[in-house]
Design an enzyme around this catalytic site. Structure first.
Site, PDB file in Angstrom:
ATOM      1  N   CYS A 242       0.824  -1.204   0.000  1.00  0.00           N
ATOM      2  CA  CYS A 242       0.000   0.000   0.000  1.00  0.00           C
ATOM      3  C   CYS A 242       0.861   1.258   0.000  1.00  0.00           C
ATOM      4  CB  CYS A 242      -0.932  -0.005   1.205  1.00  0.00           C
ATOM      5  SG  CYS A 242      -2.527  -0.653   0.763  1.00  0.00           S
TER       6      CYS A 242
ATOM      7  N   CYS B  59     -10.339   1.911 -45.378  1.00  0.00           N
ATOM      8  CA  CYS B  59      -9.875   3.258 -45.003  1.00  0.00           C
ATOM      9  C   CYS B  59     -11.037   4.259 -45.034  1.00  0.00           C
ATOM     10  CB  CYS B  59      -8.767   3.696 -45.970  1.00  0.00           C
ATOM     11  SG  CYS B  59      -8.170   5.365 -45.665  1.00  0.00           S
TER      12      CYS B  59
ATOM     13  N   CYS C 220       9.281   3.532 -45.176  1.00  0.00           N
ATOM     14  CA  CYS C 220       8.610   2.890 -44.026  1.00  0.00           C
ATOM     15  C   CYS C 220       9.592   2.039 -43.211  1.00  0.00           C
ATOM     16  CB  CYS C 220       7.453   2.018 -44.526  1.00  0.00           C
ATOM     17  SG  CYS C 220       6.580   1.172 -43.200  1.00  0.00           S
TER      18      CYS C 220
ATOM     19  N   CYS D 164       1.230   4.156 -37.407  1.00  0.00           N
ATOM     20  CA  CYS D 164       0.014   4.295 -38.218  1.00  0.00           C
ATOM     21  C   CYS D 164      -1.049   3.297 -37.767  1.00  0.00           C
ATOM     22  CB  CYS D 164       0.331   4.142 -39.703  1.00  0.00           C
ATOM     23  SG  CYS D 164       1.178   2.604 -40.131  1.00  0.00           S
TER      24      CYS D 164
HETATM   25  C1  LIG Z   1     -10.041   0.878  -3.062  1.00  0.00           C
HETATM   26  C2  LIG Z   1      -8.913  -0.070  -3.067  1.00  0.00           C
HETATM   27  C3  LIG Z   1      -8.468  -0.585  -1.885  1.00  0.00           C
HETATM   28  C4  LIG Z   1      -7.408  -1.489  -1.872  1.00  0.00           C
HETATM   29  N1  LIG Z   1      -7.025  -2.027  -0.689  1.00  0.00           N
HETATM   30  C5  LIG Z   1      -6.025  -2.947  -0.665  1.00  0.00           C
HETATM   31  C6  LIG Z   1      -5.682  -3.586   0.538  1.00  0.00           C
HETATM   32  O1  LIG Z   1      -6.270  -3.378   1.586  1.00  0.00           O
HETATM   33  N2  LIG Z   1      -4.668  -4.486   0.503  1.00  0.00           N
HETATM   34  C7  LIG Z   1      -3.991  -4.784  -0.650  1.00  0.00           C
HETATM   35  O2  LIG Z   1      -3.081  -5.619  -0.629  1.00  0.00           O
HETATM   36  N3  LIG Z   1      -4.322  -4.190  -1.821  1.00  0.00           N
HETATM   37  C8  LIG Z   1      -5.321  -3.287  -1.846  1.00  0.00           C
HETATM   38  N4  LIG Z   1      -5.696  -2.729  -3.045  1.00  0.00           N
HETATM   39  C9  LIG Z   1      -4.942  -3.090  -4.269  1.00  0.00           C
HETATM   40  C10 LIG Z   1      -5.603  -4.238  -5.030  1.00  0.00           C
HETATM   41  O3  LIG Z   1      -5.627  -5.409  -4.271  1.00  0.00           O
HETATM   42  C11 LIG Z   1      -4.849  -4.521  -6.340  1.00  0.00           C
HETATM   43  O4  LIG Z   1      -3.527  -4.868  -6.053  1.00  0.00           O
HETATM   44  C12 LIG Z   1      -4.838  -3.331  -7.286  1.00  0.00           C
HETATM   45  O5  LIG Z   1      -6.065  -2.651  -7.231  1.00  0.00           O
HETATM   46  C13 LIG Z   1      -4.524  -3.732  -8.719  1.00  0.00           C
HETATM   47  O6  LIG Z   1      -5.515  -4.559  -9.258  1.00  0.00           O
HETATM   48  P1  LIG Z   1      -6.699  -4.007 -10.258  1.00  0.00           P
HETATM   49  O7  LIG Z   1      -6.022  -3.258 -11.349  1.00  0.00           O
HETATM   50  O8  LIG Z   1      -7.429  -5.228 -10.676  1.00  0.00           O
HETATM   51  O9  LIG Z   1      -7.535  -3.100  -9.440  1.00  0.00           O
HETATM   52  C14 LIG Z   1      -6.760  -1.847  -3.068  1.00  0.00           C
HETATM   53  C15 LIG Z   1      -7.232  -1.321  -4.279  1.00  0.00           C
HETATM   54  C16 LIG Z   1      -8.301  -0.456  -4.286  1.00  0.00           C
HETATM   55  C17 LIG Z   1      -8.811   0.084  -5.593  1.00  0.00           C
END
Ligand SMILES: Cc1cc2nc3c(=O)[nH]c(=O)nc-3n(C[C@H](O)[C@H](O)[C@H](O)COP(=O)(O)O)c2cc1C
Length: 434
Positions: A139, A347, A380, A386
């Site tokens: 996180c 096109c 090219c 493109c």
């Molecule tokens: C609102 C929100 C809360 C999240 N909370 C956590 C969490 O508590 N622990 C964690 O490991 N990842 C957390 N994540 C990350 C997700 O588990 C994941 O790794 C990340 O969203 C990428 O995956 P996605 O692209 O499918 O969303 C959170 C993501 C979001 C959007």
């Protein structure tokens, strides 16, 4: 129908689609509904140790980036780990696991980097009967300022140390979830392996500010006039996640380390791509938050149709198949020569290919007075711009020159026949090799 049953670390689930640790997995009500919808497993929203309560903001916690059709491409959040009591979560996990023995429940954990804190919480998790734990070293906001999450994930020595404690005080699989907010993702993966991790999962969210409110001059989401960086996820992060996954999959130091792929998985195809790059399964968050739990139905049917078409009977048949084809630039074949071809019937004469090539690339597309666009082979270099800017799928293709032909740009003779490997990511049909 292909069998989607997946064995990840000895944990068998009916399909490889797990929900990632996030709001969709924050409580019993959600997880039961997710399992009823068909999800193979969940990583429960991250639990912390007892102590000062986790308090989330009471204003907007999300920001978004949209495509032109307002489809959500990227999501930014400033949410913390669960703000529900530890005991409540543990009781719910035990109840749901007992009722769904064929689905995986992994408990995500984030506690201070202190042996006693892990020693205290792990037996409580073990008692729930959950299938394993995932260490949230990812996180990027809120918790990292308290010395947890990404603050640990950015220091390989801490990852190794905490993983080792977990292997010592917990008997089931330990998955280490990696942060992408680091220069070389192989280092934390190697540290996790040294600590005894059973697998790594990646990616957690990427540090981000999605927008700035220019009237009040504050990043959004704005809480009482101020904003903070959040974690970015959703379809926009998939390319970054897949690159990181591939780095770990092909690193000799982490060879054989199972990977759970996360980041922008929205369709069965996204999942198949992560799996081809070495992931034993995938985890999904944003797609479920955008479309609801039932999105898994299309993932299941799509993956199984594709497997049938390809003759794969198990997901193991294609996991890691693309890894040997991920290489360093220096090993790319410079004798392979392609040229763009424009399908005049398809096109629509918008001229985007011309503008892009004439102004920013190789001046390799001509435009006639009546707006017929043609490729000038002698200029090219097959850069693909493109194809990428053309609004009509399949209108422009990149075709390899044939053996014996002379490349008018370099004067070199093409020595051998190459298959047409050119394919557009959204349109597998253009690959002649298929
Ligand atoms: C609102 C929100 C809360 C999240 N909370 C956590 C969490 O508590 N622990 C964690 O490991 N990842 C957390 N994540 C990350 C997700 O588990 C994941 O790794 C990340 O969203 C990428 O995956 P996605 O692209 O499918 O969303 C959170 C993501 C979001 C959007």
């Amino acid at each position: 129908m292909a069998d989607l049953t997946t064995d990840f670390l000895g944990i068998k689930t009916p399909n490889p689609f797990w929900l990632a640790s996030a709001p969709p997995t924050d409580k019993e009500y959600n997880v039961r509904r997710a399992f009823e919808a068909g999800w193979g497993g969940v990583v429960w929203k991250t639990l912390g140790s007892e102590g000062p309560p986790v308090v989330n903001v009471n204003g907007p916690r999300y920001g978004a980036i949209y495509g032109a059709d307002r489809r959500l491409l990227g999501l930014n959040n400033i949410e913390l780990i669960t703000d529900r009591p530890l005991q409540t979560n543990l009781e719910e996990i035990a109840r749901v696991k007992a009722d769904y023995p064929d689905r995986a429940i992994i408990v995500s954990l984030m506690v201070p980097c202190d042996e006693q804190a892990w020693k205290d919480i792990l037996p409580l998790v073990e008692e729930t009967g959950a299938d394993g734990i995932e260490l949230n070293f990812g996180c990027p906001h809120g918790m990292s300022e308290r010395g947890m999450g990404a603050a640990v994930g950015q220091v390989p020595e801490y990852i190794e140390m905490v993983t080792r404690w977990c292997k010592q005080y917990y008997s089931k699989p330990v998955i280490v979830k990696l942060t992408p907010n680091i220069t070389d993702v192989r280092k934390p993966a190697e540290a996790a392996m040294r600590g005894g991790a059973d697998a790594v999962s990646l990616i957690n969210t990427i540090n981000s500010i999605t927008s700035v409110n220019l009237d009040i001059m504050s990043p959004e989401p704005t809480i009482d006039g101020k904003g903070s960086h959040g974690g970015y996820c959703g379809p926009a992060v998939k390319p970054i996640a897949m690159s990181m996954v591939s780095e770990i999959a092909r690193n000799a130091e982490t060879k054989g380390l199972p990977i759970s792929g996360i980041g922008g998985v929205t369709t069965w195809r996204d999942a198949a791509e992560f799996m081809a790059l070495g992931c034993g399964n995938v985890q999904v968050c944003t797609a479920a938050m955008t479309y609801g739990f039932k999105v898994v139905e299309e993932m299941i049917s799509g993956l199984s149709d594709w497997m049938d078409e390809k003759g794969y009977t198990s997901t193991q048949d294609f996991v890691g198949m693309a890894v040997p084809n991920v290489t360093d630039w220096q090993y790319l074949n410079l004798n392979y020569v392609a040229k763009a071809k424009i399908d005049q019937d398809a096109c629509i004469k918008c001229g985007r290919c011309y503008a892009a090539c004439e102004d920013t690339s190789h001046q390799a597309i001509s435009m006639s007075a009546d707006r017929v666009f043609e490729v000038i082979d002698a200029e090219c270099v097959a850069c693909n711009l493109c194809v990428d800017v053309c609004p009509v799928e399949d209108c422009i293709s990149m075709l390899p020159m044939k053996a014996g032909e002379v490349d008018p740009r370099t004067g070199k003779v093409v020595e051998k026949e190459y298959a047409n490997w050119t394919t557009h990511p959204n349109n597998p049909g253009t690959c002649a090799a298929e």
